[in-house]
Write an enzyme that holds these catalytic residues in place. Structure first.
Site, PDB file in Angstrom:
ATOM      1  N   CYS A  83      -1.450   4.220  58.256  1.00 43.24           N
ATOM      2  CA  CYS A  83      -0.674   5.126  59.100  1.00 43.24           C
ATOM      3  C   CYS A  83       0.482   4.430  59.809  1.00 43.24           C
ATOM      4  CB  CYS A  83      -1.575   5.778  60.140  1.00 43.24           C
ATOM      5  SG  CYS A  83      -3.043   6.573  59.452  1.00 43.24           S
TER       6      CYS A  83
ATOM      7  N   HIS B  54       0.847  14.801  59.293  1.00 42.03           N
ATOM      8  CA  HIS B  54       0.786  13.344  59.167  1.00 42.03           C
ATOM      9  C   HIS B  54       1.134  12.897  57.746  1.00 42.03           C
ATOM     10  CE1 HIS B  54      -0.191   9.290  59.857  1.00 42.03           C
ATOM     11  NE2 HIS B  54      -1.511   9.334  59.895  1.00 42.03           N
TER      12      HIS B  54
END
Length: 383
Positions: free
Chosen positions: A82, A325
């Protein structure tokens, strides 16, 4: 404060959402052209590219950039879960700071819907994922321990989603732009007890970019955003003997390094963008960043301190819970949001008189390591 030597000259992002019909090249075009225009540069002015992507096929970044005319320069692709996008930003800043390159594009892209129909499926080499211990489970474990040790309530966790969805009403690029109530959040499908569906971020397709150069070196230096510091760390081993929940120590250690390098304290920061993949994640992160004492993160969001209009707003963009995301693009979208905030360009979600902002992105990890990457960046208004 310490003196900054590098700055953001321009930023750009695509819209965020499930956009399979667009594909990577068009998303890349939207983000990169906006960043170049913002910096007052042409594609041929870029000296190097540092890019973040996680699920992109080999050559994805080079192929998506060639249509824009960014060719014949080094292209370095980073996979750091991430934190891939902010890791690329960190390395781009170091490259400029050390004089290796002068005008660098930090770029992130992810087309999640090309790989997944819904939630991310663990890869074959992931033993934790094979046993069902994927990210929702890890965060669910953290929430359960927090509930036991500190009494964090379901309502406090839900308040994070309520706040961030409300912030997203002012962000036309966010995927989810509909207000929700605490009751709706708690009543949504249970994913990993006590985390419900509305407490989880969605997958998304998007690209984001930032142009980095020497401070004062752009065509309009008053438009620049100074990079006061950027810290990148990996996590330590984590097991049943660790006294903090998963993800706490790596964020705290990285933030301490970033604050020291910038010569600031947490109380000096006016606005934050943090990695809120799950509601408990924002609660843990705000504590680890120093906004409140250990165990008080739930009460912090309840108090309104982190809401727009509060003392230190967190995720005025709506965060991952609202944007979605797209792993490689997420960190650079956070950077773009803080740049817009410090320039006073955030429209209906603007934090008044914001001069210092911070971005935190934590990437991945397993049940046995406290995150495989974390980046904390401190930015300052110049004009």
């Amino acid at each position: 404060m310490t003196e900054a030597s590098t700055a953001i000259w321009g930023v750009g992002t695509s819209a965020f959402g499930k956009q399979a019909e667009l594909g990577g090249p068009q998303l890349a075009w939207q983000a990169t052209v906006e960043a170049l225009d913002d910096a007052g540069l042409k594609a041929s002015d870029i000296d190097a590219v540092f890019a973040g992507t996680v699920f992109g096929d080999p050559g994805t970044v080079t192929r998506t950039l060639q249509q824009i005319g960014i060719v014949e320069v080094p292209v370095i692709t980073i996979e750091n879960a991430c934190a891939s996008g902010t890791s690329a930003f960190h390395e781009a800043r170091v490259a400029v700071e050390t004089g290796r390159y002068e005008r660098v594009l930090a770029f992130g892209i992810e087309t999640m819907t090309a790989h997944f129909d819904g939630a991310i499926v663990p890869i074959a080499s992931d033993p934790d994922g094979a046993q069902g211990f994927a990210m929702p489970s890890i965060y669910g474990m953290s929430a359960t321990r927090y509930r036991y040790e500190f009494g964090v309530t379901g309502e406090q966790m839900a308040a994070v989603a309520v706040k961030n969805r409300r912030h997203a009403l002012g962000n036309p690029r966010a995927q989810h732009r509909k207000a929700v109530t605490v009751e709706q959040v708690l009543g949504s499908l249970m994913v990993a007890d006590p985390i419900t569906l509305f407490q989880c971020c969605s997958i998304a397709d998007a690209a984001a970019a930032a142009v980095i150069g020497p401070l004062g070196g752009s065509r309009d230096s008053s438009h620049e955003v100074a990079i006061r510091s950027s810290a990148l760390r990996s996590g330590r081993l984590w097991d049943h003997t660790t006294d903090k929940v998963w993800g706490w120590d790596i964020v705290a250690d990285t933030a301490a390094q970033a604050y020291e390098a910038a010569g600031v304290g947490v109380g000096d920061i006016d606005v934050f963008e943090v990695h809120d993949a799950f509601t408990i994640g924002e609660i843990i992160t705000t504590e680890a960043l120093g906004l409140c004492e250990l165990g008080y993160g739930g009460r912090l969001v309840e108090s309104g301190h982190t809401a727009l209009g509060g003392a230190q707003p967190v995720n005025p963009s709506g965060g991952l819970l609202s944007r979605g995301h797209p792993l490689g693009a997420t960190g650079l979208a956070q950077i773009a949001e803080i740049a817009w905030q410090l320039r006073g360009m955030a429209a209906d979600r603007q934090v008044p008189d914001a001069r210092l902002g911070a971005v935190e992105t934590m990437g991945g990890g397993t049940a046995g390591i406290d995150g495989n990457a974390c980046v904390v960046t401190v930015l300052e208004q110049v004009g």
